[in-house]
Design a protein around this motif. Sequence first.
Motif, PDB file in Angstrom:
ATOM      1  N   ASP A  40      -7.625  -0.078   7.034  1.00 29.89           N
ATOM      2  CA  ASP A  40      -6.522  -0.248   6.090  1.00 29.89           C
ATOM      3  C   ASP A  40      -5.275  -0.776   6.793  1.00 29.89           C
ATOM      4  OD1 ASP A  40      -8.103   0.639   4.029  1.00 29.89           O
ATOM      5  OD2 ASP A  40      -7.258   2.667   3.973  1.00 29.89           O
ATOM      6  N   LEU A  41      -5.036  -0.302   8.017  1.00 26.10           N
ATOM      7  CA  LEU A  41      -3.895  -0.783   8.803  1.00 26.10           C
ATOM      8  C   LEU A  41      -4.056  -2.267   9.122  1.00 26.10           C
ATOM      9  CD1 LEU A  41      -1.269  -0.151  10.379  1.00 26.10           C
ATOM     10  CD2 LEU A  41      -2.718   0.368  12.346  1.00 26.10           C
ATOM     11  N   ALA A  42      -5.263  -2.659   9.513  1.00 27.41           N
ATOM     12  CA  ALA A  42      -5.527  -4.076   9.809  1.00 27.41           C
ATOM     13  C   ALA A  42      -5.298  -4.942   8.570  1.00 27.41           C
ATOM     14  CB  ALA A  42      -6.956  -4.247  10.323  1.00 27.41           C
ATOM     15  N   THR A 103       6.375  -2.152 -11.308  1.00 24.77           N
ATOM     16  CA  THR A 103       6.690  -2.364  -9.892  1.00 24.77           C
ATOM     17  C   THR A 103       5.762  -3.418  -9.299  1.00 24.77           C
ATOM     18  OG1 THR A 103       7.406  -0.065  -9.642  1.00 24.77           O
ATOM     19  CG2 THR A 103       6.841  -1.251  -7.621  1.00 24.77           C
ATOM     20  N   GLU A 104       6.323  -4.323  -8.519  1.00 24.24           N
ATOM     21  CA  GLU A 104       5.528  -5.331  -7.821  1.00 24.24           C
ATOM     22  C   GLU A 104       5.757  -5.196  -6.330  1.00 24.24           C
ATOM     23  OE1 GLU A 104       5.798  -9.360  -9.168  1.00 24.24           O
ATOM     24  OE2 GLU A 104       6.065  -8.775 -11.262  1.00 24.24           O
ATOM     25  N   PHE A 105       4.691  -5.346  -5.564  1.00 31.07           N
ATOM     26  CA  PHE A 105       4.838  -5.328  -4.108  1.00 31.07           C
ATOM     27  C   PHE A 105       3.801  -6.237  -3.467  1.00 31.07           C
ATOM     28  CE2 PHE A 105       2.440  -1.474  -5.319  1.00 31.07           C
ATOM     29  CZ  PHE A 105       1.260  -1.656  -4.614  1.00 31.07           C
ATOM     30  N   ALA A 106       4.154  -6.701  -2.260  1.00 28.11           N
ATOM     31  CA  ALA A 106       3.234  -7.549  -1.508  1.00 28.11           C
ATOM     32  C   ALA A 106       2.022  -6.732  -1.106  1.00 28.11           C
ATOM     33  CB  ALA A 106       3.927  -8.113  -0.278  1.00 28.11           C
ATOM     34  N   ALA A 107       0.849  -7.299  -1.273  1.00 25.36           N
ATOM     35  CA  ALA A 107      -0.388  -6.586  -0.971  1.00 25.36           C
ATOM     36  C   ALA A 107      -1.413  -7.569  -0.407  1.00 25.36           C
ATOM     37  CB  ALA A 107      -0.932  -5.908  -2.227  1.00 25.36           C
ATOM     38  N   ARG A 108      -2.477  -6.998   0.128  1.00 22.16           N
ATOM     39  CA  ARG A 108      -3.595  -7.816   0.604  1.00 22.16           C
ATOM     40  C   ARG A 108      -4.876  -7.253   0.016  1.00 22.16           C
ATOM     41  NH1 ARG A 108      -2.041 -11.422   4.588  1.00 22.16           N
ATOM     42  NH2 ARG A 108      -4.181 -11.906   5.094  1.00 22.16           N
ATOM     43  N   GLN A 109      -5.752  -8.163  -0.382  1.00 26.04           N
ATOM     44  CA  GLN A 109      -7.048  -7.782  -0.939  1.00 26.04           C
ATOM     45  C   GLN A 109      -8.083  -7.874   0.166  1.00 26.04           C
ATOM     46  OE1 GLN A 109      -8.799 -10.519  -3.780  1.00 26.04           O
ATOM     47  NE2 GLN A 109      -9.284  -8.789  -5.114  1.00 26.04           N
ATOM     48  N   ARG A 122       5.819  -0.932   4.973  1.00 24.69           N
ATOM     49  CA  ARG A 122       5.495   0.254   4.171  1.00 24.69           C
ATOM     50  C   ARG A 122       4.003   0.557   4.227  1.00 24.69           C
ATOM     51  NH1 ARG A 122       8.427   1.926  -1.188  1.00 24.69           N
ATOM     52  NH2 ARG A 122       7.664   4.035  -1.318  1.00 24.69           N
ATOM     53  N   GLY A 123       3.182  -0.473   4.177  1.00 21.42           N
ATOM     54  CA  GLY A 123       1.739  -0.279   4.298  1.00 21.42           C
ATOM     55  C   GLY A 123       1.354   0.211   5.680  1.00 21.42           C
ATOM     56  N   VAL A 124       2.053  -0.290   6.708  1.00 24.51           N
ATOM     57  CA  VAL A 124       1.763   0.122   8.090  1.00 24.51           C
ATOM     58  C   VAL A 124       2.097   1.593   8.289  1.00 24.51           C
ATOM     59  CG1 VAL A 124       2.449  -0.211  10.496  1.00 24.51           C
ATOM     60  CG2 VAL A 124       2.004  -2.194   9.055  1.00 24.51           C
ATOM     61  N   THR A 125       3.291   2.026   7.846  1.00 24.45           N
ATOM     62  CA  THR A 125       3.671   3.428   8.038  1.00 24.45           C
ATOM     63  C   THR A 125       2.770   4.371   7.245  1.00 24.45           C
ATOM     64  OG1 THR A 125       5.355   3.253   6.299  1.00 24.45           O
ATOM     65  CG2 THR A 125       6.083   2.933   8.570  1.00 24.45           C
ATOM     66  N   ASP A 126       2.272   3.911   6.097  1.00 26.27           N
ATOM     67  CA  ASP A 126       1.360   4.751   5.307  1.00 26.27           C
ATOM     68  C   ASP A 126       0.059   5.048   6.053  1.00 26.27           C
ATOM     69  OD1 ASP A 126       3.126   4.941   3.230  1.00 26.27           O
ATOM     70  OD2 ASP A 126       2.105   3.506   1.929  1.00 26.27           O
ATOM     71  N   GLU A 127      -0.342   4.135   6.919  1.00 29.40           N
ATOM     72  CA  GLU A 127      -1.601   4.316   7.655  1.00 29.40           C
ATOM     73  C   GLU A 127      -1.397   4.850   9.075  1.00 29.40           C
ATOM     74  OE1 GLU A 127      -4.347   4.111   6.014  1.00 29.40           O
ATOM     75  OE2 GLU A 127      -3.266   3.353   4.276  1.00 29.40           O
ATOM     76  N   LEU A 128      -0.246   4.544   9.672  1.00 22.60           N
ATOM     77  CA  LEU A 128      -0.018   4.893  11.071  1.00 22.60           C
ATOM     78  C   LEU A 128      -0.052   6.388  11.318  1.00 22.60           C
ATOM     79  CD1 LEU A 128       0.451   3.322  13.658  1.00 22.60           C
ATOM     80  CD2 LEU A 128       2.910   3.598  13.323  1.00 22.60           C
ATOM     81  N   TRP A 129       0.545   7.167  10.417  1.00 23.92           N
ATOM     82  CA  TRP A 129       0.553   8.617  10.636  1.00 23.92           C
ATOM     83  C   TRP A 129      -0.861   9.192  10.540  1.00 23.92           C
ATOM     84  CZ3 TRP A 129      -1.105  12.297   7.234  1.00 23.92           C
ATOM     85  CH2 TRP A 129      -1.268  11.923   5.894  1.00 23.92           C
ATOM     86  N   ALA A 187       8.829   7.773   9.438  1.00 26.40           N
ATOM     87  CA  ALA A 187       9.202   6.436   8.973  1.00 26.40           C
ATOM     88  C   ALA A 187       8.828   6.255   7.502  1.00 26.40           C
ATOM     89  CB  ALA A 187       8.518   5.366   9.826  1.00 26.40           C
ATOM     90  N   GLY A 188       7.656   6.735   7.112  1.00 25.57           N
ATOM     91  CA  GLY A 188       7.243   6.658   5.716  1.00 25.57           C
ATOM     92  C   GLY A 188       8.136   7.499   4.810  1.00 25.57           C
ATOM     93  N   LEU A 189       8.535   8.676   5.316  1.00 24.46           N
ATOM     94  CA  LEU A 189       9.407   9.556   4.545  1.00 24.46           C
ATOM     95  C   LEU A 189      10.785   8.923   4.338  1.00 24.46           C
ATOM     96  CD1 LEU A 189       9.351  12.411   3.275  1.00 24.46           C
ATOM     97  CD2 LEU A 189      10.326  13.243   5.421  1.00 24.46           C
ATOM     98  N   VAL A 190      11.325   8.330   5.405  1.00 22.31           N
ATOM     99  CA  VAL A 190      12.631   7.663   5.309  1.00 22.31           C
ATOM    100  C   VAL A 190      12.560   6.508   4.325  1.00 22.31           C
ATOM    101  CG1 VAL A 190      14.254   6.213   6.591  1.00 22.31           C
ATOM    102  CG2 VAL A 190      13.467   8.364   7.580  1.00 22.31           C
TER     103      VAL A 190
END
Length: 195
Positions: A40-42, A103-109, A122-129, A187-190
């Motif tokens: 998911d991080l990749a 809500t719209e956000f940049a994403a990858r399929q 935001r996607g990186v911090t969601d997976e990094l922890w 970072a995700g919390l902030v």
Amino acid sequence: MADSRTVPRTRGPVARVFLWLGGGVIAFAATFWVVTATTDLALSVGVYGTPGTYKVASCHDTDASRKNSDISCYGDFTPDGGGADDAVYVHLEDTGHDYPDGTEFAARQGLEPETIQRAGIRGVTDELWQIGFAAAILCWLAYMAVRPPQSGRPNPGRVLSRREKVAERLMGGVVVCVGVGVLGFLAGLVEEIAF
């Protein structure tokens, strides 16, 4: 007669079997967690996948007990450069975020059409922890398997064995992975509070 304070306690064979089985189950779960979060991080970083935009139609909490939030969202993913005809309806499970409708956000399929991951920081911090804490669990289990039994006799001048050096490195890995996990979580919390 040996002093009981200096003789290391040994576990019986049944206790050892249960500890190894329990450790194996935990290691399997943590490995699955690391692999899933890493892919998911990749995807979030942009190593693979199709870039685009995800537009949230609606989100709701699927936890019937209301004790824990388990947010699922419904919406459409549109690849970059695509139009309304190229949009794919995607159900996001356990997003961790209750996005307002529209809500719209940049994403990858990903490789599968229903695999969508938020792109960017935001996607990186969601997976990094997740990666940090799961890797810390794996390092801790490896440390517990490798470390030699404690003799109870302090000997500061003794040279460390190879096994003890590996155990020390694994403990250092636990500290680093926990640090990465805590930083990713904060970072995700902030970001959640700020935006």
